[in-house]
Design a protein around this motif. Structure first.
Motif, PDB file in Angstrom:
ATOM      1  N   ASP A   1       4.499   5.562  -3.762  1.00 11.93           N
ATOM      2  CA  ASP A   1       4.428   4.501  -4.572  1.00 11.93           C
ATOM      3  C   ASP A   1       3.512   4.661  -5.922  1.00 11.93           C
ATOM      4  O   ASP A   1       2.379   4.308  -5.453  1.00 11.93           O
TER       5      ASP A   1
ATOM      6  N   SER B   1       1.978  12.250  -0.385  1.00 12.26           N
ATOM      7  CA  SER B   1       2.256  11.041  -0.189  1.00 12.26           C
ATOM      8  C   SER B   1       1.223   9.845  -0.574  1.00 12.26           C
ATOM      9  O   SER B   1       0.120  10.226  -0.655  1.00 12.26           O
TER      10      SER B   1
ATOM     11  N   PHE C   1       1.052   5.769  -0.306  1.00  6.14           N
ATOM     12  CA  PHE C   1       1.165   4.611   0.077  1.00  6.14           C
ATOM     13  C   PHE C   1       0.042   3.385   0.375  1.00  6.14           C
ATOM     14  O   PHE C   1      -0.973   3.861   0.409  1.00  6.14           O
ATOM     15  N   SER C   2       0.254   2.373   0.881  1.00  3.49           N
ATOM     16  CA  SER C   2      -0.661   1.273   1.391  1.00  3.49           C
ATOM     17  C   SER C   2      -0.448   1.003   2.855  1.00  3.49           C
ATOM     18  O   SER C   2       0.497   1.139   3.421  1.00  3.49           O
ATOM     19  N   GLN C   3      -1.713   1.120   3.268  1.00  5.11           N
ATOM     20  CA  GLN C   3      -1.912   0.511   4.685  1.00  5.11           C
ATOM     21  C   GLN C   3      -2.847  -0.192   5.187  1.00  5.11           C
ATOM     22  O   GLN C   3      -3.967   0.259   4.944  1.00  5.11           O
ATOM     23  N   LYS C   4      -2.705  -1.345   5.688  1.00  2.39           N
ATOM     24  CA  LYS C   4      -3.750  -2.226   6.234  1.00  2.39           C
ATOM     25  C   LYS C   4      -5.099  -2.364   4.982  1.00  2.39           C
ATOM     26  O   LYS C   4      -6.267  -2.229   5.398  1.00  2.39           O
TER      27      LYS C   4
ATOM     28  N   MET D   1      -3.699   4.800   0.531  1.00  2.00           N
ATOM     29  CA  MET D   1      -3.640   6.132   1.141  1.00  2.00           C
ATOM     30  C   MET D   1      -3.047   7.046   0.406  1.00  2.00           C
ATOM     31  O   MET D   1      -1.862   7.236  -0.411  1.00  2.00           O
TER      32      MET D   1
ATOM     33  N   ARG E   1      -2.435  11.234   0.390  1.00  2.62           N
ATOM     34  CA  ARG E   1      -2.602  12.323   1.317  1.00  2.62           C
ATOM     35  C   ARG E   1      -1.949  13.443   0.904  1.00  2.62           C
ATOM     36  O   ARG E   1      -0.718  13.527   0.270  1.00  2.62           O
TER      37      ARG E   1
ATOM     38  N   THR F   1      -7.086  13.773   3.056  1.00  2.00           N
ATOM     39  CA  THR F   1      -6.671  12.336   2.931  1.00  2.00           C
ATOM     40  C   THR F   1      -7.863  11.510   2.332  1.00  2.00           C
ATOM     41  O   THR F   1      -8.892  11.823   2.315  1.00  2.00           O
TER      42      THR F   1
ATOM     43  N   LEU G   1      -8.798   7.496   1.341  1.00  8.70           N
ATOM     44  CA  LEU G   1      -8.573   6.066   1.464  1.00  8.70           C
ATOM     45  C   LEU G   1      -9.496   5.159   0.313  1.00  8.70           C
ATOM     46  O   LEU G   1     -10.763   5.329   0.182  1.00  8.70           O
TER      47      LEU G   1
END
Length: 208
Positions: free
Chosen positions: A93, A134, A136-139, A143, A145, A201, A203
């Motif tokens: 994204d 990848s 993406f969003s998380q919490k 992110m 990776r 990774t 963050l």
């Protein structure tokens, strides 16, 4: 300065190789068109057309992530991967990167992919030359990776890969440049190995 000049030369080499690939494909397609004009069998003609269409799709700009800078970096690296029988896949994204500086996007994705590509070129079995990206969003975090097929055992010194002949490509200014760019956004960089996969990774907290 030496590192900057070296990176510029590497980018030049990759651009030159990309142009060569396009020129080769141009000549292939031109010969296929000649054969197509001479083919009388409708079934064989349709098979020719299907093959040509699939090859063209393979070389087009495949990445539409929502961020034009990321799309450009991915397209450039993918052409290089094609030439070296490396499979590069991406699920991203790109809109999550729209607040990030263009230079930082290029630094993060360019260096990480260059490192992964350099390693995959050492893998003898072509079907194992795999890289996946990848975004993406998380919490509440962005992110990012990078995963690539990895043989051997990853050894760490602190939170960085130890310098060995097998994984020395992770060292140098590439990873440091990534970390410097990420820290500007209060983010962190982690490296890890899961089975036969190396993972880088990133963050970064998402702004409200």
């Amino acid at each position: 300065m030496q590192n900057i000049l070296q990176n510029q030369y590497v980018q030049y080499q990759q651009s030159k190789e990309s142009i060569d690939i396009i020129n080769y494909k141009y000549h292939d397609l031109k010969n296929q068109i000649i054969a197509l004009r001479a083919e009388q069998d409708p079934d064989k003609r349709n098979a020719f057309l299907t093959k040509m269409e699939n090859e063209i799709k393979f070389y087009e700009a495949q990445y539409k992530t929502g961020n034009t800078v990321l799309d450009t970096v991915l397209a450039s690296k993918n052409i290089y991967c094609i030439k070296n029988d490396i499979t590069l896949t991406c699920v991203a994204d790109g809109t999550l990167l729209n607040d990030m500086d263009v230079i930082d996007i290029c630094t993060i994705f360019g260096n990480a992919l260059d490192n992964a590509i350099e390693y995959e070129q050492q893998i003898e079995e072509k079907e194992k030359r795999l890289i996946h990206v990848s975004v993406f969003s998380q919490k509440g975090f962005l992110m990012i990776r990078f995963e690539n097929y990895f043989e051997g055992e990853l050894k760490l010194e602190g939170d960085l890969p130890a310098t060995t002949k097998e994984n020395s490509y992770y060292h140098g200014y590439g990873l440091k440049s990534i970390r410097y760019a990420v820290e500007k956004y209060d983010g962190v960089v982690n490296v890890n190995q899961k089975d036969n996969w190396f993972e880088l990774t990133i963050l970064i907290p998402l702004s409200n």
